[in-house]
Design a protein around this motif. Structure first.
Motif, PDB file in Angstrom:
ATOM      1  N   HIS A   1      -2.388  13.218   6.086  1.00 16.80           N
ATOM      2  CA  HIS A   1      -1.694  14.453   6.492  1.00 16.80           C
ATOM      3  C   HIS A   1      -0.214  14.206   6.755  1.00 16.80           C
ATOM      4  CE1 HIS A   1      -2.820  13.701  10.965  1.00 16.80           C
ATOM      5  NE2 HIS A   1      -1.521  13.692  10.930  1.00 16.80           N
TER       6      HIS A   1
ATOM      7  N   LYS B   1      -2.684   2.626   7.894  1.00 16.99           N
ATOM      8  CA  LYS B   1      -2.075   3.626   7.001  1.00 16.99           C
ATOM      9  C   LYS B   1      -2.149   3.200   5.530  1.00 16.99           C
ATOM     10  CE  LYS B   1      -1.044   6.165  10.511  1.00 16.99           C
ATOM     11  NZ  LYS B   1       0.261   6.415  11.085  1.00 16.99           N
TER      12      LYS B   1
ATOM     13  N   LEU C   1       8.811  18.986  13.006  1.00 16.86           N
ATOM     14  CA  LEU C   1       7.724  19.388  12.109  1.00 16.86           C
ATOM     15  C   LEU C   1       6.686  20.296  12.746  1.00 16.86           C
ATOM     16  CD1 LEU C   1       6.766  15.973  10.473  1.00 16.86           C
ATOM     17  CD2 LEU C   1       7.695  17.967   9.282  1.00 16.86           C
ATOM     18  N   ASP C   2       6.336  19.986  13.997  1.00 20.34           N
ATOM     19  CA  ASP C   2       5.136  20.651  14.516  1.00 20.34           C
ATOM     20  C   ASP C   2       5.108  20.647  16.046  1.00 20.34           C
ATOM     21  OD1 ASP C   2       4.784  17.905  14.632  1.00 20.34           O
ATOM     22  OD2 ASP C   2       3.135  17.849  13.210  1.00 20.34           O
TER      23      ASP C   2
ATOM     24  N   ARG D   1      -2.969   6.195  23.040  1.00 23.58           N
ATOM     25  CA  ARG D   1      -1.515   6.236  22.902  1.00 23.58           C
ATOM     26  C   ARG D   1      -0.965   7.538  23.459  1.00 23.58           C
ATOM     27  NH1 ARG D   1      -0.313   6.455  17.077  1.00 23.58           N
ATOM     28  NH2 ARG D   1      -2.203   7.698  17.169  1.00 23.58           N
ATOM     29  N   PHE D   2      -1.688   8.609  23.238  1.00 21.30           N
ATOM     30  CA  PHE D   2      -1.194   9.920  23.654  1.00 21.30           C
ATOM     31  C   PHE D   2      -2.176  10.554  24.650  1.00 21.30           C
ATOM     32  CE2 PHE D   2       0.813   9.251  19.398  1.00 21.30           C
ATOM     33  CZ  PHE D   2       2.104   9.069  19.879  1.00 21.30           C
TER      34      PHE D   2
ATOM     35  N   THR E   1       7.135  13.392  15.036  1.00 12.49           N
ATOM     36  CA  THR E   1       6.672  12.738  16.262  1.00 12.49           C
ATOM     37  C   THR E   1       5.579  11.729  15.890  1.00 12.49           C
ATOM     38  OG1 THR E   1       5.256  14.634  16.532  1.00 12.49           O
ATOM     39  CG2 THR E   1       7.282  14.606  17.830  1.00 12.49           C
ATOM     40  N   GLY E   2       4.919  11.182  16.892  1.00 16.83           N
ATOM     41  CA  GLY E   2       3.911  10.146  16.637  1.00 16.83           C
ATOM     42  C   GLY E   2       4.475   8.785  17.012  1.00 16.83           C
ATOM     43  N   SER E   3       3.625   7.758  16.980  1.00 17.70           N
ATOM     44  CA  SER E   3       4.079   6.412  17.349  1.00 17.70           C
ATOM     45  C   SER E   3       5.070   5.859  16.332  1.00 17.70           C
ATOM     46  CB  SER E   3       2.913   5.421  17.382  1.00 17.70           C
ATOM     47  OG  SER E   3       1.921   5.862  18.222  1.00 17.70           O
ATOM     48  N   THR E   4       4.844   6.174  15.061  1.00 23.11           N
ATOM     49  CA  THR E   4       5.625   5.527  13.996  1.00 23.11           C
ATOM     50  C   THR E   4       7.137   5.690  14.153  1.00 23.11           C
ATOM     51  OG1 THR E   4       3.726   5.967  12.599  1.00 23.11           O
ATOM     52  CG2 THR E   4       5.713   5.140  11.504  1.00 23.11           C
TER      53      THR E   4
ATOM     54  N   TYR F   1       5.351  17.965  21.831  1.00 23.37           N
ATOM     55  CA  TYR F   1       6.302  17.301  20.948  1.00 23.37           C
ATOM     56  C   TYR F   1       7.742  17.576  21.378  1.00 23.37           C
ATOM     57  CZ  TYR F   1       2.524  15.769  17.870  1.00 23.37           C
ATOM     58  OH  TYR F   1       1.420  15.155  17.350  1.00 23.37           O
TER      59      TYR F   1
ATOM     60  N   GLY G   1       6.011  11.133   9.268  1.00 20.46           N
ATOM     61  CA  GLY G   1       5.020  10.074   9.396  1.00 20.46           C
ATOM     62  C   GLY G   1       3.872  10.449   8.464  1.00 20.46           C
ATOM     63  N   ILE G   2       2.778   9.740   8.559  1.00 27.58           N
ATOM     64  CA  ILE G   2       1.613  10.073   7.740  1.00 27.58           C
ATOM     65  C   ILE G   2       0.356   9.797   8.567  1.00 27.58           C
ATOM     66  CG2 ILE G   2       1.597   7.762   6.655  1.00 27.58           C
ATOM     67  CD1 ILE G   2       0.561   9.138   4.056  1.00 27.58           C
ATOM     68  N   GLY G   3      -0.600  10.714   8.478  1.00 29.84           N
ATOM     69  CA  GLY G   3      -1.868  10.501   9.174  1.00 29.84           C
ATOM     70  C   GLY G   3      -2.757   9.564   8.359  1.00 29.84           C
TER      71      GLY G   3
ATOM     72  N   THR H   1      -8.011  13.744  13.179  1.00 29.72           N
ATOM     73  CA  THR H   1      -6.670  13.785  13.785  1.00 29.72           C
ATOM     74  C   THR H   1      -6.770  13.873  15.303  1.00 29.72           C
ATOM     75  OG1 THR H   1      -5.720  14.741  11.801  1.00 29.72           O
ATOM     76  CG2 THR H   1      -4.521  15.137  13.842  1.00 29.72           C
TER      77      THR H   1
ATOM     78  N   ALA I   1       3.007  16.221   8.880  1.00 31.46           N
ATOM     79  CA  ALA I   1       3.054  17.186   9.993  1.00 31.46           C
ATOM     80  C   ALA I   1       1.603  17.406  10.404  1.00 31.46           C
ATOM     81  CB  ALA I   1       3.786  18.454   9.608  1.00 31.46           C
TER      82      ALA I   1
HETATM   83  C1  GLP Z   1       0.366  13.410  14.131  1.00 36.32           C
HETATM   84  C2  GLP Z   1       1.651  14.167  13.749  1.00 36.32           C
HETATM   85  C3  GLP Z   1       2.193  13.695  12.435  1.00 36.32           C
HETATM   86  C4  GLP Z   1       2.256  12.192  12.415  1.00 36.32           C
HETATM   87  C5  GLP Z   1       0.865  11.628  12.473  1.00 36.32           C
HETATM   88  C6  GLP Z   1       0.827  10.120  12.479  1.00 36.32           C
HETATM   89  O1  GLP Z   1      -0.792  14.054  13.792  1.00 36.32           O
HETATM   90  N1  GLP Z   1       1.490  15.577  13.735  1.00 36.32           N
HETATM   91  O2  GLP Z   1       3.473  14.275  12.232  1.00 36.32           O
HETATM   92  O3  GLP Z   1       2.894  11.741  11.249  1.00 36.32           O
HETATM   93  O4  GLP Z   1       0.232  12.100  13.634  1.00 36.32           O
HETATM   94  O5  GLP Z   1       1.148   9.655  13.752  1.00 36.32           O
HETATM   95  P1  GLP Z   1       1.375   8.165  14.169  1.00 36.32           P
HETATM   96  O6  GLP Z   1       2.759   7.837  13.766  1.00 36.32           O
HETATM   97  O7  GLP Z   1       1.207   8.187  15.663  1.00 36.32           O
HETATM   98  O8  GLP Z   1       0.353   7.348  13.479  1.00 36.32           O
END
Ligand code: GLP
Length: 251
Positions: free
Chosen positions: A142, A208, A70-71, A173-174, A40-43, A84, A136-138, A165, A144
């Motif tokens: 991170h 990122k 993932l989570d 966004r969320f 999940t996430g914007s990406t 999610y 995705g990647i934090g 986080t 997940a």
């Molecule tokens: C969250 C999710 C991750 C996701 C990350 C990046 O914390 N648990 O799985 O990769 O955020 O999100 P975004 O794509 O919104 O930058």
């Protein structure tokens, strides 16, 4: 460590989404009953739109596909618009022909989080493992909700979110404010993710760039959870030019 991560640099996020969707489509065409891991996430939003488009225009079928997410935020049920489960229904599941009962998202309201996590791991094993997992990647590296310090062999579990986080997910966004963001989540572990036969991580935007550089060219270290993918046999990072901006050797 010079890792095994394959790097694909695209000009923008639209191209990232197209490439990622085609990779998933190829796996599903080769194996209609593929087990796919989702994020999940914007990406990944645009990637899901591309998958839906492939379904509509090219008949890509998810009828036999099984998915694992993932989570999930701890304390939110699937009807909550920031859960999610809700995100996945909204962005992908309702736009394709996947069977709802073949979509697995951890239950953020489970009575017993430990049993919920164990059941999730057991389910993945019982269907033969994940063929391809989207990540995705934090900004802190991170994957997940495995925050820095998570072990390479960590399994699905209840985790605490870092202030970073929480802030990233309440930037408009969320969630509207940090106070609304749950403090914990259920998350697949790094060990769980590493068992997927193939892994595709997406990163877009300059925010990122540090995390991507640390993951691809930095040490194999729990300080950057995504770097723990460096020794995976089939891991591809699909990034846009902005996210590739801090790589020394962008290939
Ligand atoms: C969250 C999710 C991750 C996701 C990350 C990046 O914390 N648990 O799985 O990769 O955020 O999100 P975004 O794509 O919104 O930058």
């Amino acid at each position: 460590m010079a890792g095994n991560i394959k790097l694909v640099v695209c000009k923008d996020d639209a191209e990232v989404a197209k490439k990622a969707a085609v990779m998933f489509a190829d796996v599903i065409k080769a194996k209609p009953s593929a087990v796919i891991g989702l994020a999940t996430g914007s990406t990944p939003e645009k990637t899901y739109a591309e998958m839906a488009q492939l379904h509509r225009t090219q008949g890509l079928s998810f009828k036999q596909v099984m998915s694992f997410n993932l989570d999930e935020y701890w304390g939110l049920d699937g009807d909550h618009d920031q859960s999610y489960r809700y995100f996945m229904n909204d962005h992908l599941f309702q736009h394709v022909d996947i069977r709802p009962w073949n979509t697995f998202v951890l239950n953020g309201k489970a009575t017993n989080p430990y049993l919920e996590c164990q059941a999730y791991e057991t389910k993945i094993v019982s269907v033969g493992g994940v063929d391809i997992w989207l990540l995705g990647i934090g900004g802190n590296g991170h994957i997940a909700f495995n925050e820095p310090g998570s072990a390479v062999d960590s399994r699905t579990r209840l985790v605490n979110l870092t202030p970073e986080t929480i802030a990233a997910n309440s930037d408009g966004r969320f969630f509207k404010s940090a106070a609304e963001v749950p403090r914990c989540a259920l998350s697949a572990g790094i060990g769980t993710i590493r068992e997927a036969r193939s892994i595709v991580l997406l990163a877009t935007g300059a925010k990122k760039a540090d995390a991507v550089a640390a993951a691809v060219e930095g040490d194999f270290s729990t300080a950057c959870p995504a770097s723990l993918l460096q020794d995976h046999a089939d891991c591809t990072f699909i990034v846009d030019e902005a996210a590739a901006g801090k790589l020394k050797n962008a290939r």
